[in-house]
Design a protein around this motif. Sequence first.
Motif, PDB file in Angstrom:
ATOM      1  N   LEU A  33      -0.845 -16.335  41.479  1.00  0.00           N
ATOM      2  CA  LEU A  33       0.167 -16.572  42.525  1.00  0.00           C
ATOM      3  C   LEU A  33      -0.585 -17.106  43.753  1.00  0.00           C
ATOM      4  CD1 LEU A  33       3.009 -13.651  41.832  1.00  0.00           C
ATOM      5  CD2 LEU A  33       3.149 -16.274  41.285  1.00  0.00           C
ATOM      6  N   LYS A  34      -1.574 -16.370  44.311  1.00  0.00           N
ATOM      7  CA  LYS A  34      -2.090 -16.664  45.393  1.00  0.00           C
ATOM      8  C   LYS A  34      -2.739 -17.942  45.428  1.00  0.00           C
ATOM      9  CE  LYS A  34      -4.199 -15.783  49.364  1.00  0.00           C
ATOM     10  NZ  LYS A  34      -3.201 -15.860  50.771  1.00  0.00           N
ATOM     11  N   GLU A  35      -3.629 -18.041  44.196  1.00  0.00           N
ATOM     12  CA  GLU A  35      -4.218 -19.482  44.193  1.00  0.00           C
ATOM     13  C   GLU A  35      -3.112 -20.768  43.946  1.00  0.00           C
ATOM     14  OE1 GLU A  35      -6.569 -19.145  40.362  1.00  0.00           O
ATOM     15  OE2 GLU A  35      -8.150 -18.153  41.597  1.00  0.00           O
ATOM     16  N   ARG A  36      -1.903 -20.573  43.354  1.00  0.00           N
ATOM     17  CA  ARG A  36      -0.915 -21.633  43.300  1.00  0.00           C
ATOM     18  C   ARG A  36      -0.517 -21.883  44.829  1.00  0.00           C
ATOM     19  NH1 ARG A  36       4.704 -20.272  40.218  1.00  0.00           N
ATOM     20  NH2 ARG A  36       5.154 -19.069  42.216  1.00  0.00           N
ATOM     21  N   GLY A  41      -1.052 -26.069  49.714  1.00  0.00           N
ATOM     22  CA  GLY A  41      -1.140 -26.119  51.080  1.00  0.00           C
ATOM     23  C   GLY A  41      -0.402 -25.073  52.046  1.00  0.00           C
ATOM     24  N   ILE A  42       0.066 -24.046  51.361  1.00  0.00           N
ATOM     25  CA  ILE A  42       0.501 -23.118  52.096  1.00  0.00           C
ATOM     26  C   ILE A  42      -0.395 -22.294  52.749  1.00  0.00           C
ATOM     27  CG2 ILE A  42       2.277 -21.014  51.953  1.00  0.00           C
ATOM     28  CD1 ILE A  42       3.629 -22.534  49.678  1.00  0.00           C
ATOM     29  N   PRO A  43      -0.378 -22.119  54.074  1.00  0.00           N
ATOM     30  CA  PRO A  43      -1.401 -21.273  54.862  1.00  0.00           C
ATOM     31  C   PRO A  43      -1.146 -19.749  54.667  1.00  0.00           C
ATOM     32  CG  PRO A  43       0.246 -22.323  56.453  1.00  0.00           C
ATOM     33  CD  PRO A  43       0.331 -22.695  55.062  1.00  0.00           C
ATOM     34  N   LEU A 184       8.822 -24.713  48.638  1.00  0.00           N
ATOM     35  CA  LEU A 184       8.116 -24.008  47.178  1.00  0.00           C
ATOM     36  C   LEU A 184       7.039 -24.474  47.014  1.00  0.00           C
ATOM     37  CD1 LEU A 184      11.314 -24.689  45.440  1.00  0.00           C
ATOM     38  CD2 LEU A 184      10.936 -22.379  46.623  1.00  0.00           C
ATOM     39  N   PRO A 185       6.104 -23.510  46.483  1.00  0.00           N
ATOM     40  CA  PRO A 185       4.709 -23.735  45.701  1.00  0.00           C
ATOM     41  C   PRO A 185       4.981 -24.885  44.662  1.00  0.00           C
ATOM     42  CG  PRO A 185       5.232 -21.495  45.570  1.00  0.00           C
ATOM     43  CD  PRO A 185       6.415 -21.991  46.021  1.00  0.00           C
ATOM     44  N   ASP A 186       3.938 -25.747  44.590  1.00  0.00           N
ATOM     45  CA  ASP A 186       3.785 -26.763  43.468  1.00  0.00           C
ATOM     46  C   ASP A 186       4.180 -26.120  42.111  1.00  0.00           C
ATOM     47  OD1 ASP A 186       3.070 -28.348  45.482  1.00  0.00           O
ATOM     48  OD2 ASP A 186       0.872 -28.227  45.229  1.00  0.00           O
ATOM     49  N   GLY A 187       4.871 -26.786  41.416  1.00  0.00           N
ATOM     50  CA  GLY A 187       5.104 -26.474  39.894  1.00  0.00           C
ATOM     51  C   GLY A 187       6.307 -25.582  39.888  1.00  0.00           C
TER      52      GLY A 187
END
Length: 1401
Positions: A33-36, A41-43, A184-187
């Motif tokens: 989750l963290k890598e995603r 590009g979420i700081p 939202l995160p990618d994917g």
Amino acid sequence: MGAQGDSSSAASIREENTVDNRQWSLQPKVVALKEREQNSGIPPRELGVTWKDLTVQVISSDAAIQENVLSQFNIPKKIQEAKHRPPLKTILDSSHGCVKPGEMLLVLGRPGSGCTTLLNLLANKRESYRSVTGDVHYGSMDAKDAHKYRGQIVMNNEEEVFFPTLTVGQTMDFATRLNIPYKLPDGVASPEEYRKENMDFLLEAMGISHTTNTKVGNEFVRGVSGGERKRVSIIECMASRGSVFCWDNSTRGLDASTALEWAKCLRAMTDVMGLSTIVTLYQASNGIYDLFDKVLVLDYGKEVYYGPLKEARPFMEALGFQCQEGANVADYLTGITVPTERVVRPGFEKTFPRNADQLRDIYQKSELYPRMAAEYSYPTSEEARERTQQFEEGVAMEKNKHLGKNSPFTVSFHEQVKACITRQYQIVLGDKPTFIIKQGSTLAQALIAGSLFYNAPDTSAGLFVKSGALFFSLLHNSLMSMSEVTDSFSGRPVLLKQKGMGFFHPAAFCLAQVAADIPVIILQVSVWSIVLYFMVALNMDAGAWFTYWILLIAVTMTMTAFFRAIGASFRTFDDASKVSGFMISALIMYNGFQIQKPKMHPWLGWIYWINPMAYAFDALLSNEFHGTTIPCVGVNLVPNGPGYTDLEHQSCAGVGGAIQGENMVYGDNYLKSLSYSHAHVWRNFGILWAWWALFVGITIVATTKWHPLSEGGPSLLIPRENAKHHKAIQAIDEEKAGGSSSGEETVYDKEASAGEAKDTDRDLVRNTSVFTWKNLTYTVKTPTGDRVLLDNVQGWVKPGMLGALMGSSGAGKTTLLDVLAQRKTEGTIHGSILVDGRPLPVSFQRSAGYCEQLDVHEPYSTVREALEFSALLRQPREVPREQKLKYVDTIIDLLELHDLADTLIGRVGAGLSVEQRKRVTIGVELVAKPSILIFLDEPTSGLDGQSAFNTVRFLRKLADIGQAVLVTIHQPSQQLFAQFDTLLLLAKGGKTVYFGEIGDNAQTIKDYFAKYGAPCPEETNPAEHMIDVVSGALSKDKDWNKVWLESPEHKAVTEELDHIVNDAASKPPGTQDDGHEFATPLWEQVKIVSHRNNVSLYRNTDYINNKFALHIGSALFNGFSFWMIGDRVSDLQMRLFTVFNFIFVAPGVIAQLQPLFIERRQIFEAREKKSKMYSWIAFVTGLIVSEIPYLCVCAVLYFVCWYYTTGAPHASTRAGGTFFVMLMYEFVYTGIGQFIAAYAPNAIFAALANPFVIGILVSFCGVLVPYSQIQVFWRYWIYYCNPFNYLMGSMLVFNLWDKKIECADKEFAVFNPPNGTTCAEYLKDYMMGMGRATNLINPEATEGCRVCQYTTGSDYLRTINLKSYSYGWRDAGLVVVFVASSYAMVYALMKLRTKTSKKAE
């Protein structure tokens, strides 16, 4: 050098093992989750917390005085005490520390040493403290700037607060829905997908995915188990996706393996996400302890150690404190400042630090202190600034773009409202019983009211009936919304918690409530309108019906908003219920039905203009009578009857708006006489919505201002009558303490105290009976079929044995105790339970002690009173009273309760602490001299390590004297576990996994598990290891129940059990059964129980003052509204209504009396009934007797404030008769309130049943509809069975009989007699027949005869079925009969509720 290398490689091997052990099973998921997030590009949001010189002060309340009913009026004493301002107490004294991102800090301390306070401040919750000094920095922001990030700085409180009727899934759905990031995160395809993923992850993390569709529940609503509820509160907190987490004792109620899983989960999240985690724990096992980076030890607010975890134990050992083999390091650290706990190493007796101040000085002089202080510059460092900037960017990215810059929320306001509305509907639908009761009672009331006002005539006789029906429509729908006040307080803690986590704005919640009201109210009003409107035969016109319907909707919405606003505006429920009770009576009196608008007194008439119900009543009447023509009939037409049919020579009398000489009334004139008009209908409709908007506004403003009640630290309450006594005890204690201030205990002291202990031991009861159970199976019926909760369990407890009963949560530990102690009233039990090889004696429940998990006590009795109460009622009847009370002192010394003996038990938070209450619970059972055995259900949960150890050490002491003790326990530390002799271990479904000896250092058990392939590693607590093996991570999918059943150990146990039973059966029994169910005779019970209830009411000043205030308030209001009523015809109705209003003192008092009754009943049913302390007859008698003196005072207060202000007759026969009936009424309504409460399952149900019962009694007492117009179906039974009817009858007779009536000018009937005869001649037959009561003023005149409707008050009373003065005393006598019958109902319903316990079949 080589040696050094060896040891370091050994250390690294050990570390690899621990790392493997520390790894959480879901860690890879967190990493992914963290890598995603990084790739999208979420700081990162990493803050860290640093604090220095943090000092917190609150107003000291070590011992407050609890006034009683009389002492509260002791003004001089109060003034004298007010001069001494309460001192400020420091509960946190210059604390300091730093938790960087990725670090975990463990805060340790005994209860009351300030751990929770420190966490509250680090979570930026300061509003409840008097003064806070020092700085707290989050990253590089100070506390003020961080306020707008409250959704990122989150605290999980020790108490779980939820809406009990929501399921776990719905609760989590709500929490995750309000924390969906804007970017939202990618994917991730949609916000919904993100939410679903997040929710599933959290449920899986805490292992509660299987509970998704189970209600969360609470004490009253069945739901998930306590441990599962705790886990829900944990993941709800995690759903906030914060950066700084504070966890306050979050493992309370979790078993050891779940607690460890939770700690590993925190470790993983902290490491991967860069969180700062601050945790306080009681009874932390070493497995959990080792996961932390730093430790902070508090002792009564002083920080005695803060530094790396690895150095804590060596630091303390160097000062001379010894940590025993296998002990919990966390407990060791908190025990250092407790003289009874610490073990000093030989050689350090003279030098070890005696108290917190000395310890802190040593710590501050050590080399560790400057090393830790170097971190406090972190907030000003470049690293912190960068991280804080990234944090701010990260949060801004997550936040919806429509929210303001300083808003702490994540999703847009629109989304917040949507989520709140969904949840509001789920709450309504989840609590189906309440919903069905509300709608069902609306339908029933509509049918009853419809039949009461059935087919109202379109003549002058129907005017009052139709007005009554319209008034009743308003009244019912407004009373239904009164329950909003209660709801406001039940939902408040949840709202405060979620507002604190930054989930939603309070306004979203208020708007959601409104949105959820709309369909419910439309349904309620439609059911009501369709039934009532057509049964009463109101204006048969579609337009008129829809107008009636929409007006009722408007007024119900307005009144709901009104009561909600009252609920929201007050801090406590007592204040809110006082105000709402008073408001409802004012609004009912001034809505234009009881006192007509023109007759209102100017000094209170302004209430009419601010009364939403008045606008509605005006509109409803205008809608009904506009454009109608109403013929006069009956008493309203003079003269009429045989021979008087000529309409020329008749006139209307006693109808508002009638033109003299006419024989009918125009509807619009009638309205005008009440100062109403059809032009007002839609104007008033608008005004109602304006009121509604105002009330909703007030609710929103008040809700936004809510904050948790202020913290004053725990306080002890001392009743005023014991205050002197308590001061004396304190003085003696201080002298003792002063005597040996050096803290060096001499050898002589130790021996002396040991000798004293032997003396106490001599007085304790020894036990000689063996208790056995064999092949116990317990099944309950569930909707899905039968469920087995215990499956062939067997075992025994012998004198001198301390048995432990363990298992993971939900394994059936409490169930087994309940079955053994004969406490179950449902389900079927198979198997045998024997004492000394014989079936259980009648007195078994009384001669076995049982300490429940929840400590239920009478809050207004002192500790000594509670113990004496138990001793007097439960020790055998042969023992003299002095001896029983002497035994109480023995137990008080044994439990070290003498400092607390004179303090009130109180409620949690205001009164004794959890641990002190636990000791009282044990004491209450011990003073009963239990002769068979003592059961305790989880006596250590919620206590810190020290208190838990003290409790178990004390049980050990009992067992050594010869008591038999059986305890359920979870999360025991190694020292605790070592105190027990035998263990019964259960797996899920109540299956046995092991029964037998524990062995020295748990060796026997370790061997058993090692034999079957689950050896216990060194340094691991065997108690935790077993639970892990049987139900947790290490179970290896083995069926341990099967292993046990096939083992030689099981065979040996079965043989031993048969041997014990046969052996005991052949000897004479160890305990003699006296054959009595209760230890004391019934009359004794009644005396003792009544005494306790008298004392507790005498101290319950809130309750009594409320009662008095309600009586004085309503009496003055009633008296001044109906000030000095005159002797006109229209004043007769005012007389009727002022008496009628006296009835309405009841609802307010009943609403306050029932929760008290139900709370008392819960204490009785939870503990006292089951241990056969006293019979239900004594319980009810005690409650009834204790109210009597206050009811007499109340009757006097009402009479004095009301009787003379209304201008009632002064003759003593009249006044005395009235007072007697008023006094009796106090008992009637108290009886009614108590019998509803006696059978109601809970206070909410009682509150819904009240309006129904009182509504029916009020409807049929002959006021709203006169006797002659009541439908035949009701007239001959409910009218005559109605206490209110006789109350009204007797009071009206004493008030009005033989009173002269003078007509006002416009009240005369004026007409001309035919062909010039005199009035007297024309009316001769009429005055003999139908017009017997009328009064002709000018008999000699030949035109313009003036006839008054009545001559005296008696004439009026005859029209309402009161035929002679003797009816007054007849009715008074019948009221007395009703007093007896309503109290008899309390006994009858209480008996119906009392179920017998199940026996083994």
